[in-house]
Design an enzyme around this catalytic site. Structure first.
Site, PDB file in Angstrom:
ATOM      1  N   SER A  65     -37.580  21.722 -14.433  1.00  0.00           N
ATOM      2  CA  SER A  65     -36.632  22.251 -15.122  1.00  0.00           C
ATOM      3  C   SER A  65     -36.592  21.969 -17.012  1.00  0.00           C
ATOM      4  O   SER A  65     -35.783  22.741 -17.438  1.00  0.00           O
ATOM      5  CB  SER A  65     -35.140  20.954 -15.460  1.00  0.00           C
ATOM      6  OG  SER A  65     -34.732  21.518 -13.573  1.00  0.00           O
ATOM      7  N   GLU A  67     -38.973  23.531 -18.490  1.00  0.00           N
ATOM      8  CA  GLU A  67     -39.190  25.413 -19.226  1.00  0.00           C
ATOM      9  C   GLU A  67     -37.938  25.664 -18.605  1.00  0.00           C
ATOM     10  O   GLU A  67     -38.174  26.976 -18.609  1.00  0.00           O
ATOM     11  CB  GLU A  67     -40.217  25.107 -17.794  1.00  0.00           C
ATOM     12  CG  GLU A  67     -41.502  25.370 -18.166  1.00  0.00           C
ATOM     13  CD  GLU A  67     -41.798  23.697 -18.250  1.00  0.00           C
ATOM     14  OE1 GLU A  67     -41.292  23.328 -17.134  1.00  0.00           O
ATOM     15  OE2 GLU A  67     -42.552  23.101 -19.193  1.00  0.00           O
ATOM     16  N   VAL A  89     -33.185  21.253 -11.014  1.00  0.00           N
ATOM     17  CA  VAL A  89     -32.633  19.480  -9.857  1.00  0.00           C
ATOM     18  C   VAL A  89     -33.536  18.795 -10.886  1.00  0.00           C
ATOM     19  O   VAL A  89     -34.603  18.216 -10.837  1.00  0.00           O
ATOM     20  CB  VAL A  89     -32.900  19.499  -8.870  1.00  0.00           C
ATOM     21  CG1 VAL A  89     -32.113  18.163  -8.424  1.00  0.00           C
ATOM     22  CG2 VAL A  89     -31.431  20.622  -8.227  1.00  0.00           C
ATOM     23  N   VAL A  90     -33.124  17.550 -11.820  1.00  0.00           N
ATOM     24  CA  VAL A  90     -33.791  16.276 -12.135  1.00  0.00           C
ATOM     25  C   VAL A  90     -32.661  15.245 -11.344  1.00  0.00           C
ATOM     26  O   VAL A  90     -31.485  14.875 -11.597  1.00  0.00           O
ATOM     27  CB  VAL A  90     -33.284  16.527 -13.753  1.00  0.00           C
ATOM     28  CG1 VAL A  90     -33.927  15.637 -13.678  1.00  0.00           C
ATOM     29  CG2 VAL A  90     -33.839  17.518 -14.072  1.00  0.00           C
ATOM     30  N   THR A  95     -37.918   5.708 -14.702  1.00  0.00           N
ATOM     31  CA  THR A  95     -38.138   6.521 -16.034  1.00  0.00           C
ATOM     32  C   THR A  95     -37.269   6.891 -16.635  1.00  0.00           C
ATOM     33  O   THR A  95     -36.652   7.106 -15.542  1.00  0.00           O
ATOM     34  CB  THR A  95     -39.691   6.606 -16.402  1.00  0.00           C
ATOM     35  OG1 THR A  95     -40.263   7.714 -15.521  1.00  0.00           O
ATOM     36  CG2 THR A  95     -40.665   5.506 -15.922  1.00  0.00           C
ATOM     37  N   HIS A  97     -37.237   9.446 -18.179  1.00  0.00           N
ATOM     38  CA  HIS A  97     -37.850  11.383 -18.336  1.00  0.00           C
ATOM     39  C   HIS A  97     -36.754  11.803 -17.960  1.00  0.00           C
ATOM     40  O   HIS A  97     -36.842  13.071 -18.663  1.00  0.00           O
ATOM     41  CB  HIS A  97     -38.978  11.693 -16.759  1.00  0.00           C
ATOM     42  CG  HIS A  97     -38.292  12.107 -15.680  1.00  0.00           C
ATOM     43  ND1 HIS A  97     -38.492   9.907 -14.356  1.00  0.00           N
ATOM     44  CD2 HIS A  97     -37.760  13.204 -14.726  1.00  0.00           C
ATOM     45  CE1 HIS A  97     -37.669  10.817 -13.392  1.00  0.00           C
ATOM     46  NE2 HIS A  97     -37.244  11.945 -13.517  1.00  0.00           N
TER      47      HIS A  97
HETATM   48  N1  RBF Z   1     -38.490  18.827 -13.299  1.00  0.00           N
HETATM   49  C1  RBF Z   1     -37.770  19.045 -12.598  1.00  0.00           C
HETATM   50  O1  RBF Z   1     -37.309  20.180 -12.410  1.00  0.00           O
HETATM   51  N2  RBF Z   1     -36.962  17.730 -12.377  1.00  0.00           N
HETATM   52  C2  RBF Z   1     -37.420  16.812 -12.019  1.00  0.00           C
HETATM   53  O2  RBF Z   1     -36.888  15.522 -11.292  1.00  0.00           O
HETATM   54  C3  RBF Z   1     -38.186  16.634 -12.603  1.00  0.00           C
HETATM   55  N3  RBF Z   1     -39.188  14.980 -13.184  1.00  0.00           N
HETATM   56  C4  RBF Z   1     -40.156  15.143 -13.853  1.00  0.00           C
HETATM   57  C5  RBF Z   1     -40.606  13.569 -13.643  1.00  0.00           C
HETATM   58  C6  RBF Z   1     -41.769  13.289 -14.893  1.00  0.00           C
HETATM   59  C7  RBF Z   1     -41.917  11.821 -15.375  1.00  0.00           C
HETATM   60  C8  RBF Z   1     -42.179  14.311 -15.293  1.00  0.00           C
HETATM   61  C9  RBF Z   1     -43.143  13.813 -16.218  1.00  0.00           C
HETATM   62  C10 RBF Z   1     -41.811  15.668 -15.159  1.00  0.00           C
HETATM   63  C11 RBF Z   1     -40.474  15.628 -14.395  1.00  0.00           C
HETATM   64  N4  RBF Z   1     -40.283  16.879 -14.198  1.00  0.00           N
HETATM   65  C12 RBF Z   1     -39.077  17.161 -13.040  1.00  0.00           C
HETATM   66  C13 RBF Z   1     -40.958  18.358 -14.661  1.00  0.00           C
HETATM   67  C14 RBF Z   1     -40.683  18.657 -16.499  1.00  0.00           C
HETATM   68  O3  RBF Z   1     -39.337  19.646 -15.773  1.00  0.00           O
HETATM   69  C15 RBF Z   1     -41.998  19.829 -16.314  1.00  0.00           C
HETATM   70  O4  RBF Z   1     -41.814  20.720 -15.662  1.00  0.00           O
HETATM   71  C16 RBF Z   1     -42.931  18.994 -16.793  1.00  0.00           C
HETATM   72  O5  RBF Z   1     -43.167  17.919 -17.263  1.00  0.00           O
HETATM   73  C17 RBF Z   1     -43.568  20.602 -17.863  1.00  0.00           C
HETATM   74  O6  RBF Z   1     -43.679  20.672 -18.657  1.00  0.00           O
END
Ligand code: RBF
Length: 158
Positions: A65, A67, A89-90, A95, A97
């Protein structure tokens, strides 16, 4: 609870634009892809249902997400693209993040929309757990991809 069982999919169609000649960029994050695929399908079905042509819908993926913003900018900067729909979806973890990603995406997509003067929909599902995400991807709280597409169609008529 105010949002319990609320399904915003019952969107208002009175203000929808004629989208038969409009071009849409869709950016889909690959994290939690089982869920983002359902959201993306909901968005695409909504565009088709309201008159968009299949060949005018350009679906792209980004790793996560975070990106979505740059993906949205790549699409929004193309003159032929009329609106961009972003899907992700996050899910909250141990933590913070999720806070960083969600805030960056909200601010980033707002910036892209204002810079290019185009609708950029925020189809980012931000939840405390997996169940809440599933509830919003074809579950009891509807499909937020549908709503993101509906918002783009409405804004094209603004
Ligand atoms: N990207 C998502 O789309 N959903 C997430 O729930 C998600 N959780 C992440 C948790 C952590 C600890 C990290 C470091 C990255 C997460 N990402 C998630 C990826 C983030 O959006 C991105 O693609 C990366 O951090 C690379 O820039």
């Amino acid at each position: 609870m105010a949002t319990a069982l609320k399904n915003l999919n019952e969107y208002k169609k009175e203000n929808f634009a004629d989208i038969s000649e409009k071009k849409f960029g869709i950016v889909v994050a690959e994290w939690h892809s089982d869920i983002t695929d359902v959201l993306s399908d909901g968005a695409i079905e909504t565009l088709l249902k309201h008159g968009a042509k299949k060949e005018n819908i350009f679906r792209n993926t980004v790793p996560g997400s975070f990106e979505l913003t740059l993906g949205a900018q790549f699409l929004a900067q193309q003159p032929e693209i009329d609106a961009v729909i972003c899907i992700g979806v996050v899910i909250k973890g141990d933590t913070k993040h999720d806070d960083y990603i969600n805030n960056a995406v909200a601010n980033g997509l707002t910036t892209v929309a204002l810079k290019y003067n185009k609708p950029v929909s925020f189809g980012l599902v931000t939840t405390n757990n997996l169940e809440q995400a599933l509830d919003r991807a074809g579950g009891k709280h509807g499909n937020k991809g549908v709503e993101a597409a509906a918002a783009a169609i409405s804004m094209l008529a603004f």
